[in-house]
Design a protein around this motif. Structure first.
Motif, PDB file in Angstrom:
ATOM      1  N   MET A 232       0.837  -1.193   0.000  1.00  0.00           N
ATOM      2  CA  MET A 232       0.000   0.000   0.000  1.00  0.00           C
ATOM      3  C   MET A 232       0.878   1.251   0.000  1.00  0.00           C
ATOM      4  SD  MET A 232      -3.252  -0.717   0.313  1.00  0.00           S
ATOM      5  CE  MET A 232      -4.027  -2.286   0.289  1.00  0.00           C
ATOM      6  N   ALA A 233       0.456   2.235  -0.750  1.00  0.00           N
ATOM      7  CA  ALA A 233       1.172   3.505  -0.783  1.00  0.00           C
ATOM      8  C   ALA A 233       0.873   4.283   0.501  1.00  0.00           C
ATOM      9  CB  ALA A 233       0.744   4.311  -1.993  1.00  0.00           C
ATOM     10  N   ILE A 234       1.913   4.841   1.074  1.00  0.00           N
ATOM     11  CA  ILE A 234       1.763   5.641   2.291  1.00  0.00           C
ATOM     12  C   ILE A 234       2.204   7.089   2.018  1.00  0.00           C
ATOM     13  CG2 ILE A 234       2.533   5.944   4.681  1.00  0.00           C
ATOM     14  CD1 ILE A 234       0.820   3.443   4.342  1.00  0.00           C
ATOM     15  N   ASP A 235       3.298   7.251   1.280  1.00  0.00           N
ATOM     16  CA  ASP A 235       3.878   8.572   1.036  1.00  0.00           C
ATOM     17  C   ASP A 235       3.800   8.935  -0.441  1.00  0.00           C
ATOM     18  OD1 ASP A 235       4.821   8.928   3.756  1.00  0.00           O
ATOM     19  OD2 ASP A 235       6.251   7.345   3.285  1.00  0.00           O
ATOM     20  N   PRO A 236       3.598  10.222  -0.755  1.00  0.00           N
ATOM     21  CA  PRO A 236       3.586  10.624  -2.160  1.00  0.00           C
ATOM     22  C   PRO A 236       4.978  10.468  -2.778  1.00  0.00           C
ATOM     23  CG  PRO A 236       3.451  12.549  -0.740  1.00  0.00           C
ATOM     24  CD  PRO A 236       3.397  11.345   0.147  1.00  0.00           C
ATOM     25  N   ARG A 237       4.992  10.045  -4.028  1.00  0.00           N
ATOM     26  CA  ARG A 237       6.250   9.891  -4.759  1.00  0.00           C
ATOM     27  C   ARG A 237       6.351  10.977  -5.821  1.00  0.00           C
ATOM     28  NH1 ARG A 237       4.360   4.701  -3.514  1.00  0.00           N
ATOM     29  NH2 ARG A 237       3.032   4.611  -5.342  1.00  0.00           N
ATOM     30  N   GLY A 238       7.504  11.030  -6.487  1.00  0.00           N
ATOM     31  CA  GLY A 238       7.767  12.064  -7.477  1.00  0.00           C
ATOM     32  C   GLY A 238       6.697  12.180  -8.547  1.00  0.00           C
ATOM     33  N   ALA A 239       6.301  11.055  -9.139  1.00  0.00           N
ATOM     34  CA  ALA A 239       5.282  11.078 -10.196  1.00  0.00           C
ATOM     35  C   ALA A 239       3.943  11.556  -9.641  1.00  0.00           C
ATOM     36  CB  ALA A 239       5.145   9.699 -10.832  1.00  0.00           C
ATOM     37  N   ASP A 240       3.635  11.162  -8.399  1.00  0.00           N
ATOM     38  CA  ASP A 240       2.394  11.604  -7.760  1.00  0.00           C
ATOM     39  C   ASP A 240       2.395  13.123  -7.611  1.00  0.00           C
ATOM     40  OD1 ASP A 240       1.681   8.867  -7.339  1.00  0.00           O
ATOM     41  OD2 ASP A 240       2.808   8.862  -5.459  1.00  0.00           O
ATOM     42  N   LEU A 241       3.515  13.669  -7.132  1.00  0.00           N
ATOM     43  CA  LEU A 241       3.612  15.114  -6.912  1.00  0.00           C
ATOM     44  C   LEU A 241       3.594  15.876  -8.229  1.00  0.00           C
ATOM     45  CD1 LEU A 241       6.205  15.106  -4.015  1.00  0.00           C
ATOM     46  CD2 LEU A 241       3.805  15.809  -3.865  1.00  0.00           C
ATOM     47  N   GLU A 242       4.195  15.319  -9.260  1.00  0.00           N
ATOM     48  CA  GLU A 242       4.185  15.955 -10.578  1.00  0.00           C
ATOM     49  C   GLU A 242       2.749  16.099 -11.087  1.00  0.00           C
ATOM     50  OE1 GLU A 242       6.415  14.584 -14.305  1.00  0.00           O
ATOM     51  OE2 GLU A 242       7.929  14.506 -12.701  1.00  0.00           O
ATOM     52  N   ARG A 243       1.994  15.017 -11.027  1.00  0.00           N
ATOM     53  CA  ARG A 243       0.600  15.031 -11.462  1.00  0.00           C
ATOM     54  C   ARG A 243      -0.218  16.003 -10.612  1.00  0.00           C
ATOM     55  NH1 ARG A 243      -0.406  10.267 -10.299  1.00  0.00           N
ATOM     56  NH2 ARG A 243      -1.706  10.611  -8.485  1.00  0.00           N
ATOM     57  N   TYR A 244       0.013  15.971  -9.324  1.00  0.00           N
ATOM     58  CA  TYR A 244      -0.668  16.860  -8.371  1.00  0.00           C
ATOM     59  C   TYR A 244      -0.464  18.327  -8.760  1.00  0.00           C
ATOM     60  CZ  TYR A 244      -0.834  19.210  -3.743  1.00  0.00           C
ATOM     61  OH  TYR A 244      -1.054  20.052  -2.686  1.00  0.00           O
ATOM     62  N   LEU A 245       0.759  18.689  -9.126  1.00  0.00           N
ATOM     63  CA  LEU A 245       1.048  20.067  -9.514  1.00  0.00           C
ATOM     64  C   LEU A 245       0.461  20.404 -10.886  1.00  0.00           C
ATOM     65  CD1 LEU A 245       4.699  20.435  -8.200  1.00  0.00           C
ATOM     66  CD2 LEU A 245       2.640  21.539  -7.288  1.00  0.00           C
ATOM     67  N   GLN A 246       0.464  19.453 -11.800  1.00  0.00           N
ATOM     68  CA  GLN A 246      -0.096  19.687 -13.136  1.00  0.00           C
ATOM     69  C   GLN A 246      -1.603  19.924 -13.084  1.00  0.00           C
ATOM     70  OE1 GLN A 246       1.142  16.259 -15.382  1.00  0.00           O
ATOM     71  NE2 GLN A 246       3.191  17.074 -15.755  1.00  0.00           N
ATOM     72  N   GLU A 247      -2.267  19.332 -12.112  1.00  0.00           N
ATOM     73  CA  GLU A 247      -3.722  19.473 -11.973  1.00  0.00           C
ATOM     74  C   GLU A 247      -4.113  20.675 -11.121  1.00  0.00           C
ATOM     75  OE1 GLU A 247      -4.920  15.740 -10.304  1.00  0.00           O
ATOM     76  OE2 GLU A 247      -4.604  14.644 -12.189  1.00  0.00           O
ATOM     77  N   ASP A 248      -3.174  21.529 -10.798  1.00  0.00           N
ATOM     78  CA  ASP A 248      -3.405  22.649  -9.883  1.00  0.00           C
ATOM     79  C   ASP A 248      -4.399  23.658 -10.465  1.00  0.00           C
ATOM     80  OD1 ASP A 248      -3.275  24.653  -8.004  1.00  0.00           O
ATOM     81  OD2 ASP A 248      -1.114  24.949  -8.151  1.00  0.00           O
ATOM     82  N   PRO A 249      -5.556  23.841  -9.813  1.00  0.00           N
ATOM     83  CA  PRO A 249      -6.501  24.851 -10.273  1.00  0.00           C
ATOM     84  C   PRO A 249      -6.154  26.255  -9.746  1.00  0.00           C
ATOM     85  CG  PRO A 249      -7.450  23.659  -8.434  1.00  0.00           C
ATOM     86  CD  PRO A 249      -6.098  23.036  -8.719  1.00  0.00           C
ATOM     87  N   GLY A 250      -5.098  26.362  -8.927  1.00  0.00           N
ATOM     88  CA  GLY A 250      -4.712  27.635  -8.322  1.00  0.00           C
ATOM     89  C   GLY A 250      -5.374  27.825  -6.971  1.00  0.00           C
ATOM     90  N   GLY A 251      -4.757  28.638  -6.141  1.00  0.00           N
ATOM     91  CA  GLY A 251      -5.317  28.944  -4.834  1.00  0.00           C
ATOM     92  C   GLY A 251      -4.993  27.898  -3.786  1.00  0.00           C
ATOM     93  N   PRO A 252      -5.579  28.060  -2.600  1.00  0.00           N
ATOM     94  CA  PRO A 252      -5.335  27.126  -1.501  1.00  0.00           C
ATOM     95  C   PRO A 252      -5.860  25.730  -1.821  1.00  0.00           C
ATOM     96  CG  PRO A 252      -6.435  29.114  -0.722  1.00  0.00           C
ATOM     97  CD  PRO A 252      -6.452  29.163  -2.210  1.00  0.00           C
TER      98      PRO A 252
END
Length: 120
Positions: free
Chosen positions: A1-21
């Protein structure tokens, strides 16, 4: 099971950023004896890293018996954490000091969900 975010996860997370908090939903399932380790992690997070990166715990609580859930979908604890931006969260998890304490979270959990939310 995944517990911590990995590089690819964080990359996707930033690419999907709608802006703001961003409000991060945390669903936690503790390993045997993991609550103490998580408490140490949470103390470091709240005293050092959340203030440094504009984060704030909006809610933290223990899970009760689910009213509606499939078998195995109950969680031990829930958190809602607000970050000023997705970028601020990413900078926090890349912080060398944070990386020195993240093992406390990793060893505390058998399963986790870390999901950004977007307001309606």
């Amino acid at each position: 099971m995944a517990i911590d975010p990995r590089g690819a996860d964080l990359e996707r997370y930033l690419q999907e950023d709608p802006g703001g908090p961003v409000i991060m939903l945390n669903l936690l399932r503790f390993a045997e004896g993991g609550r103490e380790s998580y408490d140490q992690y949470a103390k470091a997070l709240s005293e050092t890293f959340l203030p440094r990166y504009g984060g704030e715990v909006l809610y933290a609580g223990d899970g009760g018996t689910p009213l509606v859930a499939e078998q195995g979908q109950n969680w031990d604890a829930f958190l809602l954490v607000r970050y000023s931006s997705r970028e601020a969260f990413s900078r926090m998890v890349a912080d060398r000091g944070y990386q020195k304490v993240t093992h406390l979270r990793t060893q505390a959990l058998t399963e986790a969900v870390l999901q950004p939310t977007t307001p309606w």
